[in-house]
Design a protein around this motif. Structure first.
Motif, mmCIF file in Angstrom:
data_model
loop_
_atom_site.group_PDB
_atom_site.id
_atom_site.type_symbol
_atom_site.label_atom_id
_atom_site.label_comp_id
_atom_site.label_asym_id
_atom_site.label_seq_id
_atom_site.Cartn_x
_atom_site.Cartn_y
_atom_site.Cartn_z
ATOM 1 N N ALA A 10 -32.561 82.123 -20.849
ATOM 2 C CA ALA A 10 -33.017 81.694 -20.029
ATOM 3 C C ALA A 10 -34.242 81.841 -19.051
ATOM 4 C CB ALA A 10 -31.361 81.697 -18.923
ATOM 5 N N THR A 11 -34.973 83.264 -19.283
ATOM 6 C CA THR A 11 -35.851 83.339 -18.456
ATOM 7 C C THR A 11 -37.001 83.148 -19.661
ATOM 8 O OG1 THR A 11 -35.200 85.791 -18.089
ATOM 9 C CG2 THR A 11 -37.580 85.778 -18.584
ATOM 10 N N ALA A 12 -36.630 82.895 -20.782
ATOM 11 C CA ALA A 12 -37.324 82.571 -21.412
ATOM 12 C C ALA A 12 -38.084 80.596 -21.305
ATOM 13 C CB ALA A 12 -37.448 82.466 -23.386
ATOM 14 N N ALA A 13 -36.799 80.404 -21.103
ATOM 15 C CA ALA A 13 -36.763 79.315 -21.087
ATOM 16 C C ALA A 13 -37.694 78.326 -19.636
ATOM 17 C CB ALA A 13 -35.571 78.267 -20.964
ATOM 18 N N PHE A 14 -37.426 79.389 -18.839
ATOM 19 C CA PHE A 14 -37.971 79.315 -17.469
ATOM 20 C C PHE A 14 -39.559 79.443 -17.371
ATOM 21 C CE2 PHE A 14 -39.358 80.651 -13.163
ATOM 22 C CZ PHE A 14 -38.940 79.530 -11.945
ATOM 23 N N ALA A 15 -39.961 80.250 -18.205
ATOM 24 C CA ALA A 15 -41.939 80.382 -18.574
ATOM 25 C C ALA A 15 -42.062 79.169 -19.785
ATOM 26 C CB ALA A 15 -41.604 81.951 -19.355
ATOM 27 N N VAL A 16 -41.519 78.559 -20.366
ATOM 28 C CA VAL A 16 -41.854 76.850 -20.231
ATOM 29 C C VAL A 16 -42.521 76.144 -19.613
ATOM 30 C CG1 VAL A 16 -40.723 75.022 -21.598
ATOM 31 C CG2 VAL A 16 -40.749 77.298 -22.754
ATOM 32 N N ASN A 17 -41.633 76.093 -18.857
ATOM 33 C CA ASN A 17 -42.193 75.316 -17.213
ATOM 34 C C ASN A 17 -42.817 73.663 -17.471
ATOM 35 O OD1 ASN A 17 -42.751 74.429 -14.139
ATOM 36 N ND2 ASN A 17 -44.534 75.807 -14.560
ATOM 37 N N GLY A 18 -41.960 73.262 -18.577
ATOM 38 C CA GLY A 18 -42.595 71.516 -18.550
ATOM 39 C C GLY A 18 -43.435 71.813 -19.589
ATOM 40 N N ASP A 19 -43.370 73.323 -20.759
ATOM 41 C CA ASP A 19 -44.871 72.798 -21.465
ATOM 42 C C ASP A 19 -44.346 72.660 -22.903
ATOM 43 O OD1 ASP A 19 -46.626 74.079 -23.289
ATOM 44 O OD2 ASP A 19 -47.903 73.757 -22.181
ATOM 45 N N ALA A 20 -44.046 70.860 -24.155
ATOM 46 C CA ALA A 20 -43.461 71.231 -24.483
ATOM 47 C C ALA A 20 -44.439 71.922 -26.067
ATOM 48 C CB ALA A 20 -44.068 69.690 -25.617
ATOM 49 N N GLY A 21 -45.158 72.631 -26.033
ATOM 50 C CA GLY A 21 -45.876 73.482 -26.998
ATOM 51 C C GLY A 21 -45.256 75.212 -25.995
ATOM 52 N N ARG A 22 -44.458 75.329 -25.752
ATOM 53 C CA ARG A 22 -44.272 76.513 -25.266
ATOM 54 C C ARG A 22 -42.389 76.035 -26.127
ATOM 55 N NH1 ARG A 22 -47.753 77.693 -21.216
ATOM 56 N NH2 ARG A 22 -46.436 76.700 -19.046
ATOM 57 N N ARG A 36 -41.563 59.437 -15.986
ATOM 58 C CA ARG A 36 -42.011 60.940 -14.921
ATOM 59 C C ARG A 36 -40.490 61.626 -15.250
ATOM 60 N NH1 ARG A 36 -45.816 57.238 -14.783
ATOM 61 N NH2 ARG A 36 -46.351 56.766 -12.857
ATOM 62 N N GLY A 37 -39.896 61.314 -16.150
ATOM 63 C CA GLY A 37 -39.190 62.708 -16.124
ATOM 64 C C GLY A 37 -39.122 63.082 -17.511
ATOM 65 N N LEU A 38 -39.053 64.416 -17.988
ATOM 66 C CA LEU A 38 -39.692 64.219 -19.813
ATOM 67 C C LEU A 38 -40.729 64.294 -19.719
ATOM 68 C CD1 LEU A 38 -35.816 64.564 -21.209
ATOM 69 C CD2 LEU A 38 -37.328 66.387 -20.477
ATOM 70 N N PRO A 39 -41.847 64.504 -19.368
ATOM 71 C CA PRO A 39 -43.251 63.849 -19.486
ATOM 72 C C PRO A 39 -43.853 64.273 -20.678
ATOM 73 C CG PRO A 39 -43.461 64.920 -17.328
ATOM 74 C CD PRO A 39 -41.637 65.174 -17.473
ATOM 75 N N ALA A 40 -43.586 65.448 -21.194
ATOM 76 C CA ALA A 40 -43.925 66.086 -22.098
ATOM 77 C C ALA A 40 -43.216 65.955 -23.570
ATOM 78 C CB ALA A 40 -44.386 67.690 -21.902
ATOM 79 N N VAL A 41 -42.105 65.205 -23.347
ATOM 80 C CA VAL A 41 -41.661 65.220 -24.879
ATOM 81 C C VAL A 41 -41.651 63.594 -25.091
ATOM 82 C CG1 VAL A 41 -39.427 65.720 -26.226
ATOM 83 C CG2 VAL A 41 -39.754 66.675 -24.056
ATOM 84 N N PRO A 42 -42.554 62.641 -24.777
ATOM 85 C CA PRO A 42 -43.175 61.732 -25.553
ATOM 86 C C PRO A 42 -41.438 61.290 -26.960
ATOM 87 C CG PRO A 42 -44.868 62.690 -26.502
ATOM 88 C CD PRO A 42 -43.970 63.730 -25.536
#
Length: 358
Positions: free
Chosen positions: A28-40, A184-190
């Motif tokens: 959960a902590t690692a996922a929170f750090a993703v913060n919408g970034d697909a690379g992370r 606008r939803g999951l914008p970093a996951v085309p």
């Protein structure tokens, strides 16, 4: 203001029966750090690949709780990780090791599963000798195709049956189209279409195996665990709001209704995990279980989105980036459930069974 800056684990079981708290908290902590970034999200997916249990392994509850914990923290993390883990589970069911499918010297692969169909799009597969096949056509809804290294792709064979294939996404015959992705939803996951022209592919299983295997239904339940976790993330914001100031009766009513809906859906997911590990979720029974669980969770998500809006009003949508993003992400993600059409499919399945389901 009481805010959850690092969300904890998300469980499907009651206190006293909770599993692997530290690993779920770390996820959960690692996922929170993703913060919408697909690379992370891709980095996290690869890190989880060797530690998260496969469905049907006797630890399916742990798998679903991991997916839910990721989604409650960040839906981009969950969306990417779920596909990667599903691909690894499929390869495991086919008795194929991912390392044997990747060119020597390649870095740790990142996997997707491209199995959606759409009117006007068709991907065809033809054998070209030995274990090699050629793919030609267009596949819709290919999430992160421009960022992943490999994918499992379904295509139509000469018998018009769907067959699964491994594809190296660096193949020069592949064209990824992301220009139309305006979500606008999951914008970093085309998740646009991919064009295949003479693309080399390796089959996984025989014709129809992808849909026949028990894991097809189990994978759908894994997606539902992500939806449920996303709804938990929203409900936590309502929980925070009642701690920030003395709640009125309406706020408490919303909180209680959220608890009822989420607890019922979570219990359904936990029961599904137990059925999978007991061998009771195969064939028609597995398909029926998946349809019921996905439908129940999808309805719960819709209720949670509505009640959260009623309880919190417009402020978090306007001024809380995490909350606003989670709403948009979850609204798109849960539409993988086809609402009334999937309800109708469930009704047809029950009618065809010829016995009362209750």
């Amino acid at each position: 203001m009481t805010r959850i800056e690092s969300p904890g684990p998300t469980w499907l079981t009651v206190p006293g029966k909770r599993t692997a708290e530290s690993s779920l908290r770390d996820a959960a902590t690692a996922a929170f750090a993703v913060n919408g970034d697909a690379g992370r999200a891709l980095e996290l997916s690869r890190a989880l690949g060797g530690s998260v249990p496969r469905p049907g392994s006797g630890r399916t509850l742990r798998l679903l709780e991991t997916l839910a914990s990721l989604a409650a923290a960040d839906l981009t993390a969950a969306r990417v990780a779920e596909a990667h883990l599903d691909a690894l589970a499929i390869l495991d069911q086919a008795a194929l090791h991912p390392a044997g499918l990747v060119a020597g010297g390649s870095p740790e692969p990142s996997w997707g599963v491209f199995a959606a169909e759409a009117a006007g799009s068709r991907l065809e597969a033809r054998p070209v000798g030995g274990a090699r096949w050629r793919l030609d056509g267009t596949k819709p809804w290919c999430s992160l195709a421009g960022s992943l290294s490999h994918a499992l792709v379904t295509a139509s064979t000469a018998a018009t049956t769907q067959r699964l294939f491994v594809v190296d996404l660096a193949d020069p015959g592949i064209t990824v189209r992301t220009d139309a992705w305006v979500s606008r939803g999951l914008p970093a996951v085309p998740s646009g279409p991919v064009e295949f022209r003479g693309t080399t592919a390796r089959p996984v299983g025989d014709d129809g195996w992808y849909l026949r295997r028990p894991g097809f239904a189990w994978g759908g339940i894994g997606v539902a665990a992500c939806w449920w976790g996303g709804a938990v993330g929203l409900a936590r914001r309502v929980w925070e709001s009642v701690l920030e100031r003395e709640p009125d009766q309406i706020a408490l009513a919303h909180l209680g209704a959220l608890d009822l809906a989420l607890t019922a859906a979570g219990t359904s997911l936990a029961a599904a995990a137990a059925a999978i590990d007991a061998g009771d979720a195969v064939g028609d029974q597995g398909a029926l279980l998946a349809a019921r669980v996905r439908g129940q969770v999808a309805r719960t998500v819709d209720e949670v989105i509505t009640r959260t809006g009623h309880a919190l009003g417009p402020a978090p949508l306007a001024f809380d980036a995490r909350h606003a993003g989670r709403i948009a992400d979850l609204q798109l993600y849960v539409r993988q459930h086809h609402a009334e059409r999937d309800d109708a499919a469930l009704g047809r399945r029950l009618r065809d069974a010829g016995v009362s389901p209750w």
